[in-house]
Design an enzyme around this catalytic site. Structure first.
Site, PDB file in Angstrom:
ATOM      1  N   SER A 251       0.732  -1.270  -0.124  1.00 14.86           N
ATOM      2  CA  SER A 251       0.029   0.021  -0.140  1.00 14.86           C
ATOM      3  C   SER A 251       0.568   1.147  -0.027  1.00 14.86           C
ATOM      4  CB  SER A 251      -0.854  -0.008   1.315  1.00 14.86           C
ATOM      5  OG  SER A 251      -0.155  -0.059   2.441  1.00 14.86           O
ATOM      6  N   LYS A 252       0.181   2.204   0.113  1.00 12.02           N
ATOM      7  CA  LYS A 252       0.709   3.558  -0.056  1.00 12.02           C
ATOM      8  C   LYS A 252       2.123   3.721   0.708  1.00 12.02           C
ATOM      9  CE  LYS A 252      -1.748   5.650  -3.305  1.00 12.02           C
ATOM     10  NZ  LYS A 252      -1.148   5.819  -4.465  1.00 12.02           N
ATOM     11  N   ARG A 253       1.920   3.293   1.896  1.00  8.55           N
ATOM     12  CA  ARG A 253       2.988   3.645   2.899  1.00  8.55           C
ATOM     13  C   ARG A 253       4.346   2.784   2.472  1.00  8.55           C
ATOM     14  NH1 ARG A 253      -0.109   0.466   6.305  1.00  8.55           N
ATOM     15  NH2 ARG A 253       0.738  -1.521   7.074  1.00  8.55           N
ATOM     16  N   HIS A 254       4.251   1.901   1.554  1.00  7.09           N
ATOM     17  CA  HIS A 254       5.533   1.218   1.058  1.00  7.09           C
ATOM     18  C   HIS A 254       6.253   1.904  -0.029  1.00  7.09           C
ATOM     19  CE1 HIS A 254       4.000  -1.925   3.848  1.00  7.09           C
ATOM     20  NE2 HIS A 254       3.054  -2.208   3.027  1.00  7.09           N
ATOM     21  N   GLY A 255       5.678   3.153  -0.580  1.00  2.00           N
ATOM     22  CA  GLY A 255       6.235   3.875  -1.514  1.00  2.00           C
ATOM     23  C   GLY A 255       5.150   3.545  -2.649  1.00  2.00           C
TER      24      GLY A 255
END
Length: 482
Positions: A251-255
């Site tokens: 998800s977003k928090r992984h890039g």
RNA sequence: GGCGCGUUGGUCAAGUGGUUAAGACACCGCCCUUUCACGGCGGCUUCAUGGGUCCGAAUCCCAUACGCGUCACCA
């Protein structure tokens, strides 16, 4: 002809292509091609609240960029269209009516806000499951709105075979009388996908594991119609690594999470698909670098893994750099230029030369701007940078070398890699120092950093004589204070 | 919580009762070298845990733990 392999990719038009979705599409495509089959694109837009303008166009462009080409779909057509679910509404209605007719489904007049949740079993409390014909007629005459629900068996179990997980059994009393046709007349995913896969003669359903628990409901539907269900292939998810070392669905928090974002970062579509293909699938051989055609030859379902895979930028970087190495210098220079930012006049002219130096040194185009920033502006640096044990260089040694090299370079009328190299070697041969010892201080003074694209000769050439002499003087000044 | 699925090194993974448990990325070291990179060589670290079955288990069975998914008039 009836046993020709047919697979499908059925995204909803969200205007976004998650890496996991891309991989699903890729596998469905590869499997079809590996078996001389057809790959179908179908748009699942039955949720009107989620409609995103131009999303279909976006999906087409993404698939094209990834070299995943459908044999049938909204744009190219085919014998089983339309390929957009919202255009197939009457079809679903017809089949839903047939189900009601045969006692496998029923109209439910309950309001969605009434909270008809059962206490003893899963989901809806089945209030309308056995309404008398008279009551139903009353509702109909009154014009009451309704949904159509599937009538689940009250006991027994449903088993289906999954090609990656084996047999999976779920007790029927776990199954809710799910909605087939929504109040707005649109089918739900769980209904439309069954109808369409059958009508479009899909032989293998390849999709994410999130659908595995609703598959028994689909199987029951196939049975109600007297149809043979297709083969099921449920894929594990693509995960991302969290700060604390744990993993969770990418998800977003992984890039970046989408194909488009990765491309924007400067990864090549070919490298992305190659890497993603190997995230969850492994070929019989140890080969890792595959063209699309090669993969389409050797792709097989038994190479799919059961467990989730963590998306790893380090490995993607490696794939990408391998693809860079395969590119011609000219192609690379052209494709990389948009990532270079604003170039000095000097570098604009010499871009092909610079690009060739960059090619083996970067993992993605996005790294270029940082790598070449020092050409425009010399970073601040301290005399400490001149120290290098390996090449036996100290600030003191540097202080002696810099002026001498300046003197050797100054008379050069022609400023080419050749003339520069000759002048440098002339000096080195005469002074008795090792090449590395001389080159180190030059690199520092020229770039203000230890790591540069290209060797010192290349830096001198790219910077141009005037700037080089200036930077060398600056280095001498910095060293004067020690 | 119910149900379902999964678990081989830091990451991707091969492996289907007998292997020194492949290979790749990353990391570390060495060599080469005009730094870096490239290239070459070498090293590190793994079968989640506990019970079985068996002459023998990463491979079969059962528990436990952990992770993921699902339980929508979303897909």
């Amino acid at each position: 002809m009836s046993n020709k392999v047919r697979t499908r990719f059925a995204p909803s038009p969200t205007g976004y292509m998650h890496i996991g979705n891309l991989r699903t599409a890729l596998y469905a495509y590869l499997f079809a091609k590996a078996n001389d089959g057809d790959f179908i694109l179908r748009i699942e837009d039955t949720d009107r609240n989620r409609y995103v303008p131009d999303a279909v166009d976006f999906i087409n462009r993404t698939l094209a960029a990834a070299h995943i080409v459908p044999d049938e779909g909204p744009e190219i057509g085919g014998a089983f269209g339309p390929y957009v679910q919202s255009q197939r509404q009457e079809i679903y209605q017809k089949y839903a009516d047939a189900l009601i007719e045969n006692g496998f489904a029923y109209r439910c007049f309950c309001s969605p806000d009434e909270g008809h949740t059962a206490a003893s079993f899963s989901g809806y409390d089945r209030t309308c499951r056995d309404l008398s014909p008279a009551v139903i007629q009353q509702h109909l005459d009154a014009g009451d709105s309704f949904v159509i629900r599937q009538k689940m068996p009250l006991n027994g179990a449903t088993t289906f075979h999954d090609m990656v997980h084996g047999n999976i059994t779920i007790q029927n009393d776990e199954l809710e009388d799910q909605v087939l046709i929504k109040r707005d007349g649109m089918p739900t995913y769980n209904f439309a996908n069954v109808i369409d896969d059958h009508l479009m003669q899909v032989t293998h359903i390849i999709r994410g594991v999130e659908f595995i628990t609703s598959t028994p409901k689909h199987v029951l539907l196939y049975q109600s119609f007297g149809w043979d269900p297709p083969a099921f292939v449920h894929l594990p998810p693509v995960m991302g690594k969290n700060e604390d070392g744990s993993v969770s669905k990418l998800s977003k928090r992984h890039g970046a999470t989408s194909f488009a974002e990765l491309v924007a970062m400067g990864y090549l579509p070919e490298a992305i698909t190659n890497y993603v293909a190997l995230l969850g699938w492994s070929p019989k051989s140890n080969q890792e670098l595959f063209s699309m055609d090669e993969m389409a030859k050797v792709f097989a379902l038994d190479g799919l893994s059961k467990s989730s895979a963590v998306f790893d930028y380090a490995k993607l970087n490696w794939f990408n750099s391998e693809y860079f190495k395969q590119m011609s210098d000219a192609d690379f220079a052209q494709a990389a230029l948009p990532f270079a930012g604003e170039l000095t006049d000097e570098l604009q002219v010499k871009w092909p030369y610079l690009a060739a130096l960059l090619k083996p040194r970067i993992n993605r185009y996005g790294e270029i701007a940082d790598q070449i920033a020092f050409f425009r502006t010399l970073p601040e640096y301290s005399s400490e940078l001149f120290s290098n044990k390996r090449n036996k260089v100290t600030p003191e040694v540097s202080a002696a070398i810099l002026p001498a090299v300046c003197a050797a370079l100054e008379p050069l009328a022609d400023w080419t890699p050749d003339t520069i190299n000759t002048a440098l070697h002339g000096y080195i041969d005469g002074c008795g120092l090792k090449m590395g010892t001389v080159m180190w201080p030059l690199r520092i003074a020229l770039s203000g950093q230890k790591v540069t694209p290209g060797g010192v000769t290349e830096l001198l050439y790219l910077l141009g004589k005037e700037i080089c002499l200036k930077r060398l003087q600056k280095g001498i000044a910095i060293l004067a204070n020690i």
